[in-house]
Structure formats: structure tokens, C-alpha cells
Design a protein around this motif. Structure first.
Motif, PDB file in Angstrom:
ATOM      1  N   HIS B  10       0.844  -1.187   0.000  1.00 18.57           N
ATOM      2  CA  HIS B  10       0.000   0.000   0.000  1.00 18.57           C
ATOM      3  C   HIS B  10       0.883   1.241   0.000  1.00 18.57           C
ATOM      4  O   HIS B  10       1.881   1.292   0.730  1.00 18.57           O
ATOM      5  N   ILE B  11       0.504   2.227  -0.806  1.00 19.85           N
ATOM      6  CA  ILE B  11       1.219   3.501  -0.876  1.00 19.85           C
ATOM      7  C   ILE B  11       0.217   4.631  -0.797  1.00 19.85           C
ATOM      8  O   ILE B  11      -0.855   4.554  -1.410  1.00 19.85           O
ATOM      9  N   THR B  12       0.574   5.661  -0.036  1.00 17.03           N
ATOM     10  CA  THR B  12      -0.251   6.860   0.058  1.00 17.03           C
ATOM     11  C   THR B  12       0.564   8.052  -0.420  1.00 17.03           C
ATOM     12  O   THR B  12       1.694   8.254   0.031  1.00 17.03           O
ATOM     13  N   VAL B  13      -0.007   8.803  -1.345  1.00 17.79           N
ATOM     14  CA  VAL B  13       0.665  10.004  -1.851  1.00 17.79           C
ATOM     15  C   VAL B  13      -0.327  11.160  -1.858  1.00 17.79           C
ATOM     16  O   VAL B  13      -1.545  10.948  -1.912  1.00 17.79           O
ATOM     17  N   SER B  14       0.207  12.359  -1.832  1.00 23.50           N
ATOM     18  CA  SER B  14      -0.629  13.558  -1.924  1.00 23.50           C
ATOM     19  C   SER B  14      -0.893  13.873  -3.385  1.00 23.50           C
ATOM     20  O   SER B  14      -0.055  13.619  -4.261  1.00 23.50           O
ATOM     21  N   GLU B  15      -2.061  14.416  -3.636  1.00 21.83           N
ATOM     22  CA  GLU B  15      -2.392  14.803  -4.995  1.00 21.83           C
ATOM     23  C   GLU B  15      -1.371  15.820  -5.504  1.00 21.83           C
ATOM     24  O   GLU B  15      -1.009  16.767  -4.783  1.00 21.83           O
ATOM     25  N   GLY B  16      -0.889  15.593  -6.718  1.00 25.26           N
ATOM     26  CA  GLY B  16       0.123  16.474  -7.278  1.00 25.26           C
ATOM     27  C   GLY B  16       1.546  16.002  -7.057  1.00 25.26           C
ATOM     28  O   GLY B  16       2.475  16.462  -7.725  1.00 25.26           O
ATOM     29  N   ALA B  17       1.724  15.081  -6.135  1.00 29.48           N
ATOM     30  CA  ALA B  17       3.058  14.547  -5.876  1.00 29.48           C
ATOM     31  C   ALA B  17       3.414  13.501  -6.919  1.00 29.48           C
ATOM     32  O   ALA B  17       2.550  12.986  -7.633  1.00 29.48           O
ATOM     33  N   LEU B  96       6.389 -17.637 -22.311  1.00 33.40           N
ATOM     34  CA  LEU B  96       6.069 -18.512 -23.436  1.00 33.40           C
ATOM     35  C   LEU B  96       6.125 -19.966 -22.993  1.00 33.40           C
ATOM     36  O   LEU B  96       7.115 -20.393 -22.416  1.00 33.40           O
ATOM     37  N   PHE B  97       5.063 -20.681 -23.271  1.00 35.63           N
ATOM     38  CA  PHE B  97       5.057 -22.121 -23.046  1.00 35.63           C
ATOM     39  C   PHE B  97       4.591 -22.797 -24.321  1.00 35.63           C
ATOM     40  O   PHE B  97       3.885 -22.201 -25.129  1.00 35.63           O
ATOM     41  N   ARG B  98       4.972 -24.034 -24.454  1.00 37.48           N
ATOM     42  CA  ARG B  98       4.572 -24.791 -25.633  1.00 37.48           C
ATOM     43  C   ARG B  98       3.054 -24.850 -25.734  1.00 37.48           C
ATOM     44  O   ARG B  98       2.481 -24.836 -26.812  1.00 37.48           O
ATOM     45  N   THR B  99       2.392 -24.896 -24.587  1.00 35.84           N
ATOM     46  CA  THR B  99       0.936 -25.039 -24.566  1.00 35.84           C
ATOM     47  C   THR B  99       0.213 -23.702 -24.630  1.00 35.84           C
ATOM     48  O   THR B  99      -1.013 -23.660 -24.572  1.00 35.84           O
ATOM     49  N   GLY B 100       0.954 -22.599 -24.693  1.00 33.94           N
ATOM     50  CA  GLY B 100       0.303 -21.295 -24.772  1.00 33.94           C
ATOM     51  C   GLY B 100       0.997 -20.274 -23.906  1.00 33.94           C
ATOM     52  O   GLY B 100       1.859 -20.604 -23.101  1.00 33.94           O
ATOM     53  N   ASN B 101       0.615 -19.031 -24.073  1.00 30.63           N
ATOM     54  CA  ASN B 101       1.213 -17.959 -23.275  1.00 30.63           C
ATOM     55  C   ASN B 101       0.582 -17.919 -21.893  1.00 30.63           C
ATOM     56  O   ASN B 101      -0.619 -18.117 -21.744  1.00 30.63           O
ATOM     57  N   GLN B 102       1.384 -17.643 -20.884  1.00 31.62           N
ATOM     58  CA  GLN B 102       0.864 -17.450 -19.553  1.00 31.62           C
ATOM     59  C   GLN B 102       1.395 -16.144 -18.999  1.00 31.62           C
ATOM     60  O   GLN B 102       2.421 -15.635 -19.433  1.00 31.62           O
ATOM     61  N   PHE B 103       0.665 -15.640 -18.020  1.00 32.17           N
ATOM     62  CA  PHE B 103       1.008 -14.361 -17.423  1.00 32.17           C
ATOM     63  C   PHE B 103       1.083 -14.530 -15.910  1.00 32.17           C
ATOM     64  O   PHE B 103       0.224 -15.162 -15.306  1.00 32.17           O
ATOM     65  N   TYR B 104       2.111 -13.936 -15.333  1.00 36.45           N
ATOM     66  CA  TYR B 104       2.309 -14.018 -13.888  1.00 36.45           C
ATOM     67  C   TYR B 104       2.173 -12.610 -13.317  1.00 36.45           C
ATOM     68  O   TYR B 104       2.858 -11.691 -13.754  1.00 36.45           O
ATOM     69  N   PHE B 105       1.297 -12.510 -12.330  1.00 37.95           N
ATOM     70  CA  PHE B 105       0.984 -11.206 -11.754  1.00 37.95           C
ATOM     71  C   PHE B 105       1.585 -11.066 -10.363  1.00 37.95           C
ATOM     72  O   PHE B 105       1.659 -12.037  -9.600  1.00 37.95           O
ATOM     73  N   GLY B 106       1.971  -9.836 -10.031  1.00 38.15           N
ATOM     74  CA  GLY B 106       2.319  -9.531  -8.657  1.00 38.15           C
ATOM     75  C   GLY B 106       1.053  -9.447  -7.818  1.00 38.15           C
ATOM     76  O   GLY B 106      -0.062  -9.511  -8.330  1.00 38.15           O
ATOM     77  N   THR B 107       1.232  -9.289  -6.536  1.00 37.83           N
ATOM     78  CA  THR B 107       0.092  -9.244  -5.621  1.00 37.83           C
ATOM     79  C   THR B 107      -0.564  -7.882  -5.563  1.00 37.83           C
ATOM     80  O   THR B 107      -1.578  -7.703  -4.897  1.00 37.83           O
ATOM     81  N   GLY B 108      -0.002  -6.921  -6.265  1.00 33.41           N
ATOM     82  CA  GLY B 108      -0.646  -5.622  -6.377  1.00 33.41           C
ATOM     83  C   GLY B 108      -0.178  -4.607  -5.350  1.00 33.41           C
ATOM     84  O   GLY B 108       0.286  -4.955  -4.263  1.00 33.41           O
ATOM     85  N   THR B 109      -0.290  -3.342  -5.737  1.00 33.16           N
ATOM     86  CA  THR B 109      -0.030  -2.215  -4.838  1.00 33.16           C
ATOM     87  C   THR B 109      -1.265  -1.336  -4.824  1.00 33.16           C
ATOM     88  O   THR B 109      -1.730  -0.902  -5.879  1.00 33.16           O
ATOM     89  N   SER B 110      -1.784  -1.105  -3.647  1.00 31.54           N
ATOM     90  CA  SER B 110      -2.956  -0.258  -3.503  1.00 31.54           C
ATOM     91  C   SER B 110      -2.509   1.186  -3.312  1.00 31.54           C
ATOM     92  O   SER B 110      -1.712   1.480  -2.415  1.00 31.54           O
ATOM     93  N   LEU B 111      -3.025   2.064  -4.151  1.00 33.32           N
ATOM     94  CA  LEU B 111      -2.631   3.477  -4.100  1.00 33.32           C
ATOM     95  C   LEU B 111      -3.767   4.315  -3.531  1.00 33.32           C
ATOM     96  O   LEU B 111      -4.895   4.280  -4.035  1.00 33.32           O
ATOM     97  N   THR B 112      -3.465   5.063  -2.490  1.00 31.43           N
ATOM     98  CA  THR B 112      -4.386   6.040  -1.933  1.00 31.43           C
ATOM     99  C   THR B 112      -3.855   7.427  -2.236  1.00 31.43           C
ATOM    100  O   THR B 112      -2.656   7.691  -2.058  1.00 31.43           O
ATOM    101  N   VAL B 113      -4.726   8.315  -2.690  1.00 28.72           N
ATOM    102  CA  VAL B 113      -4.330   9.686  -2.995  1.00 28.72           C
ATOM    103  C   VAL B 113      -5.061  10.612  -2.032  1.00 28.72           C
ATOM    104  O   VAL B 113      -6.297  10.597  -1.955  1.00 28.72           O
ATOM    105  N   ILE B 114      -4.306  11.395  -1.300  1.00 31.93           N
ATOM    106  CA  ILE B 114      -4.911  12.309  -0.345  1.00 31.93           C
ATOM    107  C   ILE B 114      -4.861  13.744  -0.892  1.00 31.93           C
ATOM    108  O   ILE B 114      -3.918  14.115  -1.572  1.00 31.93           O
ATOM    109  N   PRO B 115      -5.913  14.527  -0.605  1.00 35.19           N
ATOM    110  CA  PRO B 115      -5.962  15.886  -1.167  1.00 35.19           C
ATOM    111  C   PRO B 115      -4.952  16.807  -0.522  1.00 35.19           C
ATOM    112  O   PRO B 115      -4.434  16.552   0.552  1.00 35.19           O
TER     113      PRO B 115
END
Lengths: 117, 115
Positions: B10-17, B96-115
């Protein structure tokens, strides 16, 4: 342009009931299709992917199954839902493998929110 | 094995930053890298992608990302954050796999923007 549809948008089902979620893609042919599950506050878990009609690869052993009866239709099913099946289900498509092994980006549907009670 | 790590939950930033979201990947070959954004209750939207060539890629909504092979990183940046940028951000690597393309995702980052 290509579009991807999922339905239903939300679903509340009792434990032990069957499940059928549908995903369709328009504007492309022979897409790679994917089913993901996203638990609350978590990342994406790949459940199934398909490179063609009737070709399904399963990534996670569980009580879910997938089918691809038509080129642009991908269905996620279960005979008996468990509480742990609750989550946000996302369907995605990508263009098939390109020349020289190129990988094309995925495009996601709007998702289905499943709550098992 | 292929994997993606997003070290900031999780990340919190100010608007405009300015904003930088980190992504590290593990992949044995030339990576195909992606950043996606997800608003609550919605699907994922592609922000940008890297396949080859210029290591600084531009995306939609004013985002950019830089591929650094030596650091196995693909960090997402934006010079000035808007309140509408508040969302979940996912980094992904394609394999790339012989059986098709696969995609690996990170667990995500939640962004909060404060005024």
C-alpha cells in the motif's frame, strides 16, 4: 474493436449449488482465453487457460472446471460450490502467440463477483 | 521459475506529488512486461507494456515505466498524481510455453491519494 463480456456481474449462491459463469469475446478470432480468481485484497490466481476449442489447461486443482465450446466462448463451472469459491472472477483474452514467439497483452472483462453463502 | 514481486502493498501520496510503484520480476528469457490498473469492482485495464526496444515506455493516463534488465525491475512512475489515480496496480510478466502464453501477476499495490 475487440470487446469481452462476462455475466452475470454478481451472483450469490448457496454452498453445494452448481455454478456457470460465461465469458465471450467479440472482434477477434482464435484468442487465448483465461479464467482468474481474485480473492478480497489479493492478487490474481490463474485457474484455467485455453488456446483453442476444447483445449483447456488447469493450473489449480479444485472443484472448478472450464470449457470452451466455441472459439470465443469460455465457461467456468462447478457442480458443487464451496465457501472458499467466493471471490471475483475475471476472464481475459490475448491474441494467440505471434511470430518469433511474441506475447500479446491480455485484456480483461468486467468480472463476476461470486458470494457463496 | 517466473515470478513478479511488488514489494509495496500500500502507498499513500498527496495529490500532485510524484509516484513510483516498484516491480521486480524473475524470468529466464527476454521478459514481456505489463502494468495494469484496477478500480474497485472492475476488471483490469492495461496501462503500458514493454516488449523490446526503448527501455522507457509511455502509457495511458500519463504513466510511464522503465525497464532495467540489470535490476530485473520495471517500475511504474507518474510525475503528478491525480485523485482519480487511486486504485490497485498490478505488474505482470508474460511467459512462453509450448501449450500457450501465460502471465504471472504480482500481488498488487494499492494506491491512496490524499488531497
Amino acid at each position: 474493436s475487440q470487446t469481452i463480456h462476462q455475466w452475470p456481474a454478481t451472483l450469490v449462491q448457496p454452498v453445494g449449488s452448481p455454478l456457470s459463469l460465461e465469458c465471450t469475446v467479440e472482434g477477434t478470432s482464435n484468442p487465448n482465453l483465461y479464467w482468474y480468481r481474485q480473492a478480497a485484497g489479493r492478487g490474481l490466481q490463474l485457474l484455467f487457460y485455453s488456446v483453442g476449442i476444447g483445449q483447456i489447461s488447469s493450473e489449480v486443482p479444485q472443484n472448478l472446471s472450464a470449457s470452451r465450446p466455441q472459439d470465443r466462448q469460455f465457461i467456468l463451472s462447478s457442480k458443487k460450490l464451496l465457501l472458499s469459491d467466493s471471490g471475483f472472477y475475471l476472464c481475459a483474452w490475448s491474441a494467440p502467440r505471434g511470430g518469433q514467439g511474441h506475447i500479446y497483452e491480455q485484456y480483461f472483462g468486467p468480472g463476476t463477483r461470486l458470494t457463496v453463502t | 521459475a517466473q515470478s513478479v514481486t511488488q514489494p509495496d502493498i500500500h502507498i499513500t501520496v498527496s495529490e500532485g506529488a510524484s509516484l513510483e510503484l516498484r516491480c521486480n520480476y524473475s524470468y529466464g528469457a527476454t521478459p514481456y512486461l505489463f502494468w495494469y490498473v484496477q478500480s474497485p469492482g472492475q476488471g483490469l485495464q492495461l496501462l503500458l507494456k514493454y516488449f523490446s526496444g526503448d527501455t522507457l515506455v509511455q502509457g495511458i493516463k500519463g504513466f510511464e515505466a522503465e525497464f532495467k534488465r540489470s535490476q530485473s525491475s520495471f517500475n511504474l512512475r507518474k510525475p503528478s498524481v491525480h485523485w482519480s489515480d487511486a486504485a490497485e496496480y498490478f505488474c505482470a510478466v508474460g511467459a512462453l510455453f509450448r501449450t500457450g502464453n501465460q502471465f504471472y501477476f504480482g500481488t498488487g499495490t494499492s494506491l491512496t491519494v490524499i488531497p
